[in-house]
Design a protein around this motif. Sequence first.
Motif, PDB file in Angstrom:
ATOM      1  N   PHE A 137       0.832  -1.191   0.000  1.00  0.00           N
ATOM      2  CA  PHE A 137       0.000   0.000   0.000  1.00  0.00           C
ATOM      3  C   PHE A 137       0.873   1.249   0.000  1.00  0.00           C
ATOM      4  O   PHE A 137       2.075   1.174   0.238  1.00  0.00           O
ATOM      5  CB  PHE A 137      -0.967   0.026   1.193  1.00  0.00           C
ATOM      6  CG  PHE A 137      -0.300   0.092   2.544  1.00  0.00           C
ATOM      7  CD1 PHE A 137      -0.114   1.311   3.179  1.00  0.00           C
ATOM      8  CD2 PHE A 137       0.128  -1.057   3.183  1.00  0.00           C
ATOM      9  CE1 PHE A 137       0.485   1.384   4.429  1.00  0.00           C
ATOM     10  CE2 PHE A 137       0.727  -0.999   4.430  1.00  0.00           C
ATOM     11  CZ  PHE A 137       0.910   0.224   5.053  1.00  0.00           C
ATOM     12  N   THR A 138       0.244   2.390  -0.292  1.00  0.00           N
ATOM     13  CA  THR A 138       0.951   3.662  -0.239  1.00  0.00           C
ATOM     14  C   THR A 138       0.464   4.451   0.972  1.00  0.00           C
ATOM     15  O   THR A 138      -0.672   4.292   1.428  1.00  0.00           O
ATOM     16  CB  THR A 138       0.724   4.494  -1.513  1.00  0.00           C
ATOM     17  OG1 THR A 138      -0.676   4.730  -1.679  1.00  0.00           O
ATOM     18  CG2 THR A 138       1.286   3.814  -2.731  1.00  0.00           C
ATOM     19  N   LEU A 139       1.337   5.323   1.474  1.00  0.00           N
ATOM     20  CA  LEU A 139       1.005   6.216   2.579  1.00  0.00           C
ATOM     21  C   LEU A 139       1.475   7.607   2.198  1.00  0.00           C
ATOM     22  O   LEU A 139       2.654   7.806   1.885  1.00  0.00           O
ATOM     23  CB  LEU A 139       1.691   5.768   3.873  1.00  0.00           C
ATOM     24  CG  LEU A 139       1.498   6.679   5.089  1.00  0.00           C
ATOM     25  CD1 LEU A 139       0.026   6.726   5.499  1.00  0.00           C
ATOM     26  CD2 LEU A 139       2.354   6.201   6.249  1.00  0.00           C
ATOM     27  N   ASN A 191       5.704  10.655   0.489  1.00  0.00           N
ATOM     28  CA  ASN A 191       5.006   9.507  -0.076  1.00  0.00           C
ATOM     29  C   ASN A 191       5.845   8.258   0.155  1.00  0.00           C
ATOM     30  O   ASN A 191       7.035   8.231  -0.189  1.00  0.00           O
ATOM     31  CB  ASN A 191       4.774   9.708  -1.572  1.00  0.00           C
ATOM     32  CG  ASN A 191       3.790  10.822  -1.833  1.00  0.00           C
ATOM     33  OD1 ASN A 191       2.594  10.621  -1.671  1.00  0.00           O
ATOM     34  ND2 ASN A 191       4.279  11.981  -2.200  1.00  0.00           N
ATOM     35  N   LEU A 192       5.216   7.247   0.739  1.00  0.00           N
ATOM     36  CA  LEU A 192       5.900   5.991   1.054  1.00  0.00           C
ATOM     37  C   LEU A 192       5.142   4.825   0.433  1.00  0.00           C
ATOM     38  O   LEU A 192       3.913   4.842   0.338  1.00  0.00           O
ATOM     39  CB  LEU A 192       5.981   5.784   2.567  1.00  0.00           C
ATOM     40  CG  LEU A 192       6.726   6.861   3.342  1.00  0.00           C
ATOM     41  CD1 LEU A 192       6.425   6.738   4.828  1.00  0.00           C
ATOM     42  CD2 LEU A 192       8.210   6.747   3.094  1.00  0.00           C
ATOM     43  N   ARG A 193       5.882   3.803   0.026  1.00  0.00           N
ATOM     44  CA  ARG A 193       5.310   2.545  -0.449  1.00  0.00           C
ATOM     45  C   ARG A 193       5.686   1.478   0.565  1.00  0.00           C
ATOM     46  O   ARG A 193       6.871   1.311   0.904  1.00  0.00           O
ATOM     47  CB  ARG A 193       5.875   2.194  -1.829  1.00  0.00           C
ATOM     48  CG  ARG A 193       5.272   0.977  -2.441  1.00  0.00           C
ATOM     49  CD  ARG A 193       3.888   1.286  -2.971  1.00  0.00           C
ATOM     50  NE  ARG A 193       3.307   0.072  -3.522  1.00  0.00           N
ATOM     51  CZ  ARG A 193       2.024  -0.111  -3.671  1.00  0.00           C
ATOM     52  NH1 ARG A 193       1.182   0.822  -3.334  1.00  0.00           N
ATOM     53  NH2 ARG A 193       1.571  -1.216  -4.168  1.00  0.00           N
ATOM     54  N   TYR A 194       4.690   0.774   1.099  1.00  0.00           N
ATOM     55  CA  TYR A 194       4.906  -0.232   2.136  1.00  0.00           C
ATOM     56  C   TYR A 194       4.710  -1.639   1.608  1.00  0.00           C
ATOM     57  O   TYR A 194       3.877  -1.865   0.720  1.00  0.00           O
ATOM     58  CB  TYR A 194       3.910  -0.044   3.286  1.00  0.00           C
ATOM     59  CG  TYR A 194       4.331   0.978   4.309  1.00  0.00           C
ATOM     60  CD1 TYR A 194       4.948   0.591   5.483  1.00  0.00           C
ATOM     61  CD2 TYR A 194       4.114   2.326   4.096  1.00  0.00           C
ATOM     62  CE1 TYR A 194       5.327   1.520   6.429  1.00  0.00           C
ATOM     63  CE2 TYR A 194       4.495   3.270   5.036  1.00  0.00           C
ATOM     64  CZ  TYR A 194       5.098   2.854   6.202  1.00  0.00           C
ATOM     65  OH  TYR A 194       5.479   3.787   7.123  1.00  0.00           O
ATOM     66  N   THR A 195       5.445  -2.566   2.171  1.00  0.00           N
ATOM     67  CA  THR A 195       5.218  -3.996   1.993  1.00  0.00           C
ATOM     68  C   THR A 195       5.182  -4.610   3.381  1.00  0.00           C
ATOM     69  O   THR A 195       6.145  -4.502   4.140  1.00  0.00           O
ATOM     70  CB  THR A 195       6.342  -4.658   1.166  1.00  0.00           C
ATOM     71  OG1 THR A 195       6.439  -4.001  -0.094  1.00  0.00           O
ATOM     72  CG2 THR A 195       6.068  -6.140   0.966  1.00  0.00           C
ATOM     73  N   ASP A 196       4.050  -5.202   3.742  1.00  0.00           N
ATOM     74  CA  ASP A 196       3.886  -5.863   5.043  1.00  0.00           C
ATOM     75  C   ASP A 196       3.685  -7.359   4.832  1.00  0.00           C
ATOM     76  O   ASP A 196       3.042  -7.781   3.867  1.00  0.00           O
ATOM     77  CB  ASP A 196       2.666  -5.330   5.790  1.00  0.00           C
ATOM     78  CG  ASP A 196       2.836  -3.905   6.282  1.00  0.00           C
ATOM     79  OD1 ASP A 196       3.966  -3.385   6.244  1.00  0.00           O
ATOM     80  OD2 ASP A 196       1.835  -3.312   6.722  1.00  0.00           O
TER      81      ASP A 196
END
Length: 67
Positions: A22-24, A38-43
């Motif tokens: 997701f993006t934050l 702007n951040l791109r996350y991988t959980d």
Amino acid sequence: MESATQDDFIVKVYRDTAVVWFTLKIVGIRQGQKSELNLRYTDVWVVRDGRWQCVSTQSTRVSPAKP
């Protein structure tokens, strides 16, 4: 911080493991100036004792989307 908005969710489930992307977007004031991050996350999530638990998270700063 003025706002923090999550968007663009993708979820893939593999039995008792799930990967979420997701993006934050964070907007606020930094050194008196309006600032946007702007951040791109991988959980990575796994089922433990019948509950989903996040076991790993990683974020990468990305350039803002251009209109």
